[in-house]
Motif scaffolding. Structure first.
Motif, mmCIF file in Angstrom:
data_model
loop_
_atom_site.group_PDB
_atom_site.id
_atom_site.type_symbol
_atom_site.label_atom_id
_atom_site.label_comp_id
_atom_site.label_asym_id
_atom_site.label_seq_id
_atom_site.Cartn_x
_atom_site.Cartn_y
_atom_site.Cartn_z
ATOM 1 N N ALA A 170 0.833 -1.208 0.000
ATOM 2 C CA ALA A 170 0.000 0.000 0.000
ATOM 3 C C ALA A 170 0.870 1.260 0.000
ATOM 4 C CB ALA A 170 -0.938 0.004 1.203
ATOM 5 N N PHE A 171 1.948 1.239 0.782
ATOM 6 C CA PHE A 171 2.832 2.399 0.825
ATOM 7 C C PHE A 171 3.473 2.634 -0.540
ATOM 8 C CE2 PHE A 171 6.916 4.487 1.400
ATOM 9 C CZ PHE A 171 6.528 5.624 2.081
ATOM 10 N N ASN A 172 4.000 1.585 -1.159
ATOM 11 C CA ASN A 172 4.642 1.742 -2.466
ATOM 12 C C ASN A 172 3.648 2.211 -3.526
ATOM 13 O OD1 ASN A 172 7.168 1.016 -1.543
ATOM 14 N ND2 ASN A 172 6.909 -1.137 -2.038
ATOM 15 N N TYR A 173 2.421 1.826 -3.386
ATOM 16 C CA TYR A 173 1.402 2.184 -4.366
ATOM 17 C C TYR A 173 0.879 3.606 -4.164
ATOM 18 C CZ TYR A 173 -2.361 1.194 -7.672
ATOM 19 O OH TYR A 173 -3.187 1.207 -8.754
ATOM 20 N N TYR A 174 0.723 4.009 -2.896
ATOM 21 C CA TYR A 174 0.045 5.281 -2.603
ATOM 22 C C TYR A 174 0.921 6.371 -1.979
ATOM 23 C CZ TYR A 174 -4.464 3.332 -3.837
ATOM 24 O OH TYR A 174 -5.521 2.803 -4.531
ATOM 25 N N CYS A 175 2.209 6.154 -1.841
ATOM 26 C CA CYS A 175 3.029 7.198 -1.214
ATOM 27 C C CYS A 175 3.313 8.364 -2.164
ATOM 28 C CB CYS A 175 4.318 6.615 -0.662
ATOM 29 S SG CYS A 175 5.500 6.127 -1.925
ATOM 30 N N HIS A 176 3.125 8.163 -3.458
ATOM 31 C CA HIS A 176 3.347 9.217 -4.435
ATOM 32 C C HIS A 176 2.020 9.611 -5.080
ATOM 33 C CE1 HIS A 176 7.626 8.566 -4.044
ATOM 34 N NE2 HIS A 176 7.429 7.272 -4.228
ATOM 35 N N SER A 177 2.015 10.752 -5.721
ATOM 36 C CA SER A 177 0.817 11.204 -6.426
ATOM 37 C C SER A 177 0.578 10.343 -7.663
ATOM 38 C CB SER A 177 0.985 12.660 -6.887
ATOM 39 O OG SER A 177 1.221 13.498 -5.795
ATOM 40 N N ALA A 178 -0.682 10.033 -7.908
ATOM 41 C CA ALA A 178 -1.047 9.387 -9.166
ATOM 42 C C ALA A 178 -1.060 10.466 -10.237
ATOM 43 C CB ALA A 178 -2.409 8.728 -9.048
ATOM 44 N N ILE A 179 -0.585 10.134 -11.418
ATOM 45 C CA ILE A 179 -0.490 11.112 -12.502
ATOM 46 C C ILE A 179 -1.535 10.796 -13.561
ATOM 47 C CG2 ILE A 179 0.983 12.076 -14.304
ATOM 48 C CD1 ILE A 179 3.388 11.254 -12.577
ATOM 49 N N LEU A 180 -2.332 11.793 -13.879
ATOM 50 C CA LEU A 180 -3.308 11.670 -14.951
ATOM 51 C C LEU A 180 -2.913 12.647 -16.048
ATOM 52 C CD1 LEU A 180 -6.036 10.641 -16.091
ATOM 53 C CD2 LEU A 180 -7.112 12.539 -14.882
ATOM 54 N N LEU A 181 -2.744 12.121 -17.257
ATOM 55 C CA LEU A 181 -2.409 12.963 -18.405
ATOM 56 C C LEU A 181 -3.637 13.130 -19.275
ATOM 57 C CD1 LEU A 181 1.008 11.417 -19.472
ATOM 58 C CD2 LEU A 181 0.633 13.588 -18.309
ATOM 59 N N LEU A 182 -3.988 14.370 -19.560
ATOM 60 C CA LEU A 182 -5.086 14.670 -20.468
ATOM 61 C C LEU A 182 -4.486 15.176 -21.768
ATOM 62 C CD1 LEU A 182 -7.495 16.544 -18.045
ATOM 63 C CD2 LEU A 182 -7.658 14.195 -18.823
ATOM 64 N N CYS A 183 -4.604 14.373 -22.792
ATOM 65 C CA CYS A 183 -4.022 14.729 -24.088
ATOM 66 C C CYS A 183 -5.129 15.155 -25.039
ATOM 67 C CB CYS A 183 -3.269 13.538 -24.666
ATOM 68 S SG CYS A 183 -1.904 13.005 -23.627
ATOM 69 N N ARG A 184 -4.901 16.293 -25.684
ATOM 70 C CA ARG A 184 -5.838 16.785 -26.692
ATOM 71 C C ARG A 184 -5.067 17.015 -27.980
ATOM 72 N NH1 ARG A 184 -7.913 20.551 -22.086
ATOM 73 N NH2 ARG A 184 -5.719 20.981 -22.211
ATOM 74 N N ARG A 185 -5.702 16.749 -29.070
ATOM 75 C CA ARG A 185 -5.059 16.899 -30.373
ATOM 76 C C ARG A 185 -4.574 18.333 -30.563
ATOM 77 N NH1 ARG A 185 -8.462 14.224 -34.634
ATOM 78 N NH2 ARG A 185 -7.468 12.442 -33.705
ATOM 79 N N ASN A 186 -3.330 18.458 -30.989
ATOM 80 C CA ASN A 186 -2.697 19.749 -31.297
ATOM 81 C C ASN A 186 -2.591 20.689 -30.098
ATOM 82 O OD1 ASN A 186 -2.495 18.932 -34.010
ATOM 83 N ND2 ASN A 186 -4.528 19.742 -34.455
#
Length: 176
Positions: free
Chosen positions: A31-47
């Protein structure tokens, strides 16, 4: 019936990691290894340049571990309610709670949830409170709960099932 706002997203990661470490030592490292850092969400839009969103609270949607650590994080909250208001029966499932007992015990239990819940990321939604009681119960019997925004009902849906008076259950089932 008690419900929290966006329970899984609002969960306090610090409280979760602390509770997992002390209540489920075998799962703590994972649990620590999984949740000790921020989860990153990338929102990609064309151009356009990608937008990065960092999730620093809550548990990740779709993570098989999320239900386990979420429930474990709320165990101390449920224990506080159980120890300080022992004449209530209560059930907790995810961000839903059901308190059953005398009217005089419901108010102190809700007060405890309001007081201790936010430290764990459990923010009760007052507009979702439902008080299931007999229709014949006089309003004067509910004066101790007037500070809360309970919706009075003689039956309501709970976790895909029904809680309430027999006659109202038949009506609810017919609608289903």
């Amino acid at each position: 019936m008690v419900d929290a706002s966006n329970g899984f997203n609002e969960l306090s990661r610090k409280a979760m990691l602390w509770t997992v470490r002390h209540r489920w030592a075998d799962g703590a490292r994972f649990a620590f290894n999984y949740y000790c850092h921020s989860a990153i969400l990338l929102l990609c839009r064309r151009n356009q340049e990608a937008t990065v969103i960092l999730s620093q609270e809550g548990v990740t949607q779709g993570d098989p571990l999320s239900k386990v650590v979420y429930g474990l994080t709320l165990v101390p909250l449920a224990e506080i309610v159980r120890c300080r208001v022992p004449d209530l029966i209560h059930a907790w499932y995810a961000d839903d709670a059901c308190l059953a007992g005398g009217i005089k015990s419901i108010g102190p239990a809700v007060d405890l949830i309001l007081k201790h819940g936010p430290a764990r990321g459990y923010f009760m939604e007052p507009e979702k409170l439902v008080l299931v009681c007999l229709a014949s119960l006089p309003e004067s019997a509910l004066e101790g709960l007037s500070r809360f925004q309970f919706h009075r009902s003689n039956g309501t849906r709970y976790l895909g099932g029904f809680v309430g008076a027999e006659g109202t259950r038949a009506t609810w089932l017919a609608e289903q």
